[in-house]
Structure formats: C-alpha cells, structure tokens
Motif scaffolding. Structure first.
Motif, PDB file in Angstrom:
ATOM      1  N   LEU A 201       0.797  -1.224   0.000  1.00 59.79           N
ATOM      2  CA  LEU A 201       0.000   0.000   0.000  1.00 59.79           C
ATOM      3  C   LEU A 201       0.826   1.268   0.000  1.00 59.79           C
ATOM      4  N   GLY A 202       2.127   1.177   0.260  1.00 63.36           N
ATOM      5  CA  GLY A 202       2.881   2.393   0.517  1.00 63.36           C
ATOM      6  C   GLY A 202       2.573   2.885   1.917  1.00 63.36           C
ATOM      7  N   THR A 212       7.786   2.022   6.760  1.00 60.80           N
ATOM      8  CA  THR A 212       7.079   1.387   5.652  1.00 60.80           C
ATOM      9  C   THR A 212       7.831   0.130   5.230  1.00 60.80           C
ATOM     10  N   SER A 213       7.102  -0.962   5.019  1.00 60.96           N
ATOM     11  CA  SER A 213       7.742  -2.195   4.593  1.00 60.96           C
ATOM     12  C   SER A 213       7.670  -2.356   3.090  1.00 60.96           C
ATOM     13  N   SER A 214       7.239  -1.323   2.403  1.00 60.08           N
ATOM     14  CA  SER A 214       7.215  -1.326   0.946  1.00 60.08           C
ATOM     15  C   SER A 214       7.939  -0.078   0.476  1.00 60.08           C
ATOM     16  N   LEU A 215       8.487  -0.158  -0.729  1.00 61.95           N
ATOM     17  CA  LEU A 215       9.141   1.023  -1.282  1.00 61.95           C
ATOM     18  C   LEU A 215       8.171   1.879  -2.064  1.00 61.95           C
ATOM     19  N   GLY A 216       6.902   1.764  -1.774  1.00 61.13           N
ATOM     20  CA  GLY A 216       5.878   2.545  -2.433  1.00 61.13           C
ATOM     21  C   GLY A 216       4.641   1.702  -2.696  1.00 61.13           C
ATOM     22  N   ASP A 217       3.639   2.348  -3.271  1.00 59.24           N
ATOM     23  CA  ASP A 217       2.394   1.677  -3.598  1.00 59.24           C
ATOM     24  C   ASP A 217       2.636   0.717  -4.764  1.00 59.24           C
ATOM     25  N   GLU A 218       2.471  -0.589  -4.510  1.00 60.07           N
ATOM     26  CA  GLU A 218       2.765  -1.587  -5.542  1.00 60.07           C
ATOM     27  C   GLU A 218       1.537  -2.405  -5.930  1.00 60.07           C
ATOM     28  N   ARG A 219       0.376  -1.833  -5.763  1.00 59.62           N
ATOM     29  CA  ARG A 219      -0.835  -2.568  -6.123  1.00 59.62           C
ATOM     30  C   ARG A 219      -0.873  -2.914  -7.613  1.00 59.62           C
ATOM     31  N   GLY A 220      -0.250  -2.086  -8.427  1.00 63.90           N
ATOM     32  CA  GLY A 220      -0.241  -2.355  -9.860  1.00 63.90           C
ATOM     33  C   GLY A 220       0.539  -3.594 -10.239  1.00 63.90           C
ATOM     34  N   GLY A 271       3.531  -8.659   0.879  1.00 65.90           N
ATOM     35  CA  GLY A 271       3.508  -7.454   1.694  1.00 65.90           C
ATOM     36  C   GLY A 271       2.907  -7.655   3.065  1.00 65.90           C
ATOM     37  N   ALA A 272       2.884  -8.891   3.559  1.00 72.51           N
ATOM     38  CA  ALA A 272       2.343  -9.165   4.898  1.00 72.51           C
ATOM     39  C   ALA A 272       3.472  -9.103   5.918  1.00 72.51           C
ATOM     40  N   SER A 273       3.264  -8.356   6.976  1.00 76.37           N
ATOM     41  CA  SER A 273       4.264  -8.266   8.038  1.00 76.37           C
ATOM     42  C   SER A 273       3.679  -8.880   9.297  1.00 76.37           C
ATOM     43  N   PHE A 274       3.339  -8.074  10.287  1.00 69.34           N
ATOM     44  CA  PHE A 274       2.660  -8.600  11.466  1.00 69.34           C
ATOM     45  C   PHE A 274       1.245  -9.039  11.121  1.00 69.34           C
ATOM     46  N   ASP A 275       0.687  -8.503  10.018  1.00 72.10           N
ATOM     47  CA  ASP A 275      -0.678  -8.859   9.656  1.00 72.10           C
ATOM     48  C   ASP A 275      -0.792 -10.276   9.106  1.00 72.10           C
ATOM     49  N   ALA A 276       0.316 -11.022   9.056  1.00 73.65           N
ATOM     50  CA  ALA A 276       0.224 -12.439   8.727  1.00 73.65           C
ATOM     51  C   ALA A 276      -0.653 -13.171   9.732  1.00 73.65           C
ATOM     52  N   PHE A 277      -0.762 -12.622  10.957  1.00 72.82           N
ATOM     53  CA  PHE A 277      -1.652 -13.206  11.967  1.00 72.82           C
ATOM     54  C   PHE A 277      -3.104 -13.165  11.509  1.00 72.82           C
ATOM     55  N   ALA A 278      -3.429 -12.265  10.592  1.00 77.27           N
ATOM     56  CA  ALA A 278      -4.821 -12.058  10.188  1.00 77.27           C
ATOM     57  C   ALA A 278      -5.218 -12.918   8.994  1.00 77.27           C
ATOM     58  N   VAL A 279      -4.402 -13.915   8.645  1.00 75.26           N
ATOM     59  CA  VAL A 279      -4.674 -14.777   7.501  1.00 75.26           C
ATOM     60  C   VAL A 279      -5.063 -16.164   8.008  1.00 75.26           C
TER      61      VAL A 279
END
Length: 321
Positions: A201-202, A212-220, A271-279
C-alpha cells in the motif's frame, strides 16, 4: 521482534507509580501485557474483561482520590467512547496500542489521535522508541495537573519493531534455494492464492510514526504477478489480509470473522508483516514476498523473498521463461 517499545512502556509505568494498572490482552500490546503479568511492579495489576471496565477502573480510582492507568488497544478506545467523552475530566492515564503503521491500518486506527483530542483528552504520540518513557511520564504529570485523562498512543512499529522508525531496513539478498523451492512448487501444484498485506500500500499512516515495509504503492504489480502464475498453469485467486481490507475494496479479506479460508495449494503472502496473523489458510506451501527482513510472514514461509513485489515479479518472470 525485540520488544524494545514494550520495555519502555513498563519502565515508564514504574516511574509513574499509579495505584493500579488495568489491562486486557490485545495486539500490538501483548508483550506489554505479558510483562505486566510476569513481573513485580510498584502498583497493582488488574486484569479486566473489557475496555469499558479498564477505563472505568481508571476513572473510579480518580474519583476516590487515586491515580490509575489502563493498557488497551485502539478499538477498545471506541468501545469506551461514551465513558471517555463524558468522564474525561478525571485524571488518569491510558496507554493505547495502535494497529496502524506504514503498511496500513484497521479502519479508524489512523484517525484515533484526532478523535481523542475532540473528546478534550490530552494526547501524546511519541515519534520514536526512545521517546516512549518520557512521553508516558509527561502525560501522567499533565493528567494530574490539568485534571483530565491523558492518552499515550503507540503505533505497532514503536511497540514491536527492532529498529527506530527513522531507519530504513537493509534488504538482504534472497538465495537461489528459495527460487528453486518455489519453482518446484509451481510445477507440482495446481492452484495459488495471493493474499495482499499492508506492504503493497505504501505509507498510509498519515502523520503517525511508522516504518514502511514497501518502497511505495505496488498494487499495480499484483496483476503482473497473477498473469505470471496463470501463465505457469495455475488457477489463481486474490484475497487480502483483514488489516489491508479498508484500502483494497472489492478484494475479499481472509482471517478471523471473515468466513474466508485460503484453501489454494500455494499461498503467496505479499507485503504481509505482522498482519500475517490475520490470515486463515490451509495451503501446503507458503511464499512470503516483503522487503522488510523483520516481517513475521518470513518466519512462517517455505520460500522467503526479502524484496519488493516488483523485484519478485521480475525475477519470477525471468525464471519462468
């Protein structure tokens, strides 16, 4: 995760010395709660059943001439909203863990500081781990002097990250062994799921301190990855983590209370970090793609790619030729 931010919270509470600290478990404050439960402290530690009870204890102590603190997560503040808005003119301390970071947030997390200020509560938002202890102590002193509740709001990066938010994570190269494992899995299995985490998501954290764990918005890049996997003969379905769902309308979330379990053979945590818990998943093979070397998703993956999604897609395409 070093828990440095959590240690700072406990150090601050020992300096403040409230009469009691109310708490209930909740990410990202679980490490603080564990330390409260296991350590010896110069205050009473009180487990409660709800955030309403936690705030009620703080206000009740103030009404009887004492001083209390509560440790709760951001959504708990909304649970106790009416009590806070009506009784916020009593001195007390709230330490709030915010499920928001540079990788995204739950709905309403990033708006919480503004909302709390509208209730006329004092708000402190430390900008780094080293500021946490002084911010908590300062908030407690102000609560007593100004005779109102004070909130110290801490993002999950400050509580859980092993590095200060101002630092940029050093990206380690991924070994060819990970690529070999992935290519074998793509030949063996028939279906794949892309679960999109907050890292694509950026920075959507607003003014909150976050890495930020991304180098920008990479949805594309997601469409390019899907095309590459479908070109390799896999049936592909796209999900998102519950943490990222606010920012990815139209993509079904997976995880607790969503009703969606990932059952495809290969799971890509993108792009999952701590939110891997939510899968929630039942996949045989797990792949993690994230430039953050501290991402929890890397720990549970069979193949780990410490890189951006665009770098991963480019590498995968080259190897699938």
């Amino acid at each position: 995760m070093s828990g440095l931010g959590s240690a700072e919270v406990l150090g601050a509470l020992r300096r403040v010395k409230p009469d009691a600290v109310a708490y209930l478990p909740g990410f990202p404050l679980n490490e603080v709660v564990r330390r409260l439960e296991e350590g010896d402290h110069p205050f009473e530690v009180v487990p409660v059943a709800s955030e309403f009870d936690a705030v009620g204890l703080v206000i009740g102590l103030a009404q009887s001439g004492g001083f209390g603190a509560a440790v709760l997560k951001d959504k708990g503040v909304y649970v106790a909203a009416q009590l806070l808005a009506e009784e916020g003119d009593w001195p007390g301390l709230l330490i709030v863990g915010l499920d928001a970071d540079g990788r995204g947030s739950y709905t309403c997390s990033v708006e919480l500081p503004r909302v709390v200020r509208e209730w006329k509560l004092r708000v402190e938002v430390p900008e780094s781990q080293r500021e946490i202890e002084d911010a908590v102590v300062r908030a407690a002193e102000a609560a007593r002097e100004e005779h109102r509740l004070a909130c110290v709001i801490l993002t999950e990066d400050l509580l859980l990250s092993s590095r200060p938010p101002a630092d940029v994570a050093r990206v380690e190269p991924t070994g060819e062994g990970d690529w070999d494992e992935l290519l074998r899995a793509l030949e063996f299995y028939e279906s794949a799921a892309l679960v999109l985490g907050k890292g694509i998501l950026g920075d959507v954290s607003g003014d909150l301190p976050a890495v930020t764990s991304s180098l920008g918005d990479e949805r594309g890049e997601v469409d390019r990855l899907r095309e590459a996997l479908e070109g390799a003969g896999l049936e592909v379905r796209v999900y998102c983590t519950k943490h990222a769902s606010k920012f990815l309308p139209g993509i079904p979330p997976t995880g607790v209370n969503t009703g969606n379990t990932v059952r495809e053979d290969v799971l890509f945590l993108v792009g999952a970090s701590f939110d891997a818990f939510a899968v929630r998943f039942e996949s045989d093979f797990v792949v993690s793609v994230n430039p953050d070397p501290d991402a929890y998703a890397h720990r549970i993956a069979d193949a780990r790619f410490v890189m951006t999604l665009s770098e991963f897609v480019r590498g995968l395409r080259e190897r699938l030729r």
